[in-house]
Design a protein around this motif. Structure first.
Motif, PDB file in Angstrom:
ATOM      1  N   SER A  97      -2.419   6.970   6.360  1.00 39.24           N
ATOM      2  CA  SER A  97      -1.038   6.706   5.962  1.00 39.24           C
ATOM      3  C   SER A  97      -0.721   7.518   4.714  1.00 39.24           C
ATOM      4  O   SER A  97      -1.567   7.671   3.826  1.00 39.24           O
ATOM      5  N   ARG A 117       0.883  -1.181   0.000  1.00 45.11           N
ATOM      6  CA  ARG A 117       0.000   0.000   0.000  1.00 45.11           C
ATOM      7  C   ARG A 117       0.914   1.222   0.000  1.00 45.11           C
ATOM      8  O   ARG A 117       1.140   1.861   1.024  1.00 45.11           O
ATOM      9  N   ASP A 173      -4.467  -1.587   9.042  1.00 46.31           N
ATOM     10  CA  ASP A 173      -5.269  -1.542   7.818  1.00 46.31           C
ATOM     11  C   ASP A 173      -4.500  -0.938   6.643  1.00 46.31           C
ATOM     12  O   ASP A 173      -4.917  -1.116   5.495  1.00 46.31           O
ATOM     13  N   VAL A 174      -3.415  -0.197   6.915  1.00 46.48           N
ATOM     14  CA  VAL A 174      -2.708   0.488   5.828  1.00 46.48           C
ATOM     15  C   VAL A 174      -1.186   0.415   5.957  1.00 46.48           C
ATOM     16  O   VAL A 174      -0.489   1.420   5.737  1.00 46.48           O
ATOM     17  N   GLY A 184      -3.727   6.214   2.032  1.00 41.47           N
ATOM     18  CA  GLY A 184      -4.959   5.523   2.384  1.00 41.47           C
ATOM     19  C   GLY A 184      -5.297   5.709   3.847  1.00 41.47           C
ATOM     20  O   GLY A 184      -4.553   6.332   4.605  1.00 41.47           O
ATOM     21  N   HIS A 185      -6.433   5.163   4.264  1.00 42.27           N
ATOM     22  CA  HIS A 185      -6.861   5.260   5.652  1.00 42.27           C
ATOM     23  C   HIS A 185      -7.491   3.947   6.093  1.00 42.27           C
ATOM     24  O   HIS A 185      -7.822   3.085   5.279  1.00 42.27           O
ATOM     25  N   GLY A 186      -7.650   3.822   7.405  1.00 43.06           N
ATOM     26  CA  GLY A 186      -8.278   2.639   7.968  1.00 43.06           C
ATOM     27  C   GLY A 186      -8.543   2.854   9.441  1.00 43.06           C
ATOM     28  O   GLY A 186      -8.527   3.983   9.932  1.00 43.06           O
ATOM     29  N   THR A 245      -8.085   2.099  -0.379  1.00 47.67           N
ATOM     30  CA  THR A 245      -6.648   2.183  -0.606  1.00 47.67           C
ATOM     31  C   THR A 245      -6.243   1.306  -1.787  1.00 47.67           C
ATOM     32  O   THR A 245      -6.743   0.179  -1.929  1.00 47.67           O
TER      33      THR A 245
END
Length: 284
Positions: free
Chosen positions: A201, A26, A257-258, A250-252, A60
């Motif tokens: 992130s 990612r 998650d990232v 990206g995010h989570g 993402t």
């Protein structure tokens, strides 16, 4: 508007050749209403890697790849050119009310960003912070400002004292951590207050004085977004709202998650050396 070129290289060197490896990267920025990805490429060595690209649940961009041949070195190189045009944020805007945040409809809509994870579950100390903040804040927006003020006073940026498994409580107790730790503490307190929050992130160009065409050592970075009529981003490491030198990947719910790169190896491996470089160039 700022245009940035980002080159991110991650390199694993194994003591003994591994039989095969399976990985997820990612590392490619996302296009949204405040940044536009002009070009993006992800390359893997050895060249025998089979790459499958997809977008995950949180939006993402993911490169899923398998290296089926024996190898002692794994190198993942992500290159992207991004135009960033951040909107200014009014720090005094009132936004949503506590009543709105507490409504069943709102809590259902943002449930996944209200539930604590292992890395963002607040213990007694952080719950006490949230209670004190809530008592003195007449709006969620005021609470957010106070949360970030307290984090700035309590937690000092220091590398090498935490790891990817360090949770928000441990960071708060020790008073030290890196960007992902500050993001986890922020998310933990905001969610306990009932404010939807997510871990982000991305990349950061760290030198706003660097001229056009000057390449600098950049950073993989992390910050937080919370919901108040829209997703608002804040960088608790640098104590400021985002500017055009931040690029989102990206995010989570939290770091897990990232992560930029994760994977498993089969056969061999042993001790592994990790080399990571991020270079950022402002081109406009």
């Amino acid at each position: 508007m700022t245009r940035l070129t980002i080159n991110h290289v991650t390199r694993y060197v194994y003591d003994t050749k591994v039989k095969r490896s399976h990985n997820e990267a990612r590392m490619t920025p996302v296009s949204d209403d405040q940044q536009l990805v002009l070009t993006a490429e992800l390359a893997v060595k050895p060249g025998t890697a089979h790459i499958h690209n997809y977008v995950d649940y949180f939006g993402t961009r993911v490169a899923d790849f398998d290296v089926p041949a024996r190898h002692s070195v794994l190198e993942v190189r992500s290159s992207a050119e991004v135009e960033v045009h951040r909107r200014s944020v009014d720090p005094d805007a009132v936004g949503l009310s506590w009543e709105h945040l507490g409504s069943p409809q709102h809590q259902d809509s943002y449930a996944e960003y209200l539930v604590p994870t292992r890395l963002t579950t607040p213990g007694e100390a952080l719950r006490a912070v949230a209670a004190e903040v809530r008592e003195g804040a007449d709006s969620p927006a005021a609470a957010v400002k106070e949360v970030f003020r307290r984090i700035r006073e309590q937690v000092t940026y220091e590398s090498g004292v935490t790891g990817v498994h360090t949770d928000a409580d441990a960071v708060w107790a020790d008073g030290r951590g890196v960007c992902q730790d500050l993001a986890h503490v922020s998310v933990a307190v905001l969610r306990h207050l009932g404010i939807p929050a997510r871990y982000v992130s991305g990349y950061l160009h760290p030198d706003d004085s660097a001229g056009i065409g000057v390449t600098v050592a950049g950073e993989s970075h992390a910050w937080v977004e919370w919901w108040d009529r829209e997703w608002i981003a804040y960088d608790p490491t640098n104590h400021k709202y985002l500017d055009d030198l931040h690029v989102k990947v990206g995010h989570g719910r939290d770091y897990k998650d990232v992560p930029p790169l994760k994977g498993v190896v089969t056969g061999g491996g042993g001790t592994q050396a990790l080399e990571v470089t991020v270079e950022v160039t402002r081109t406009a």
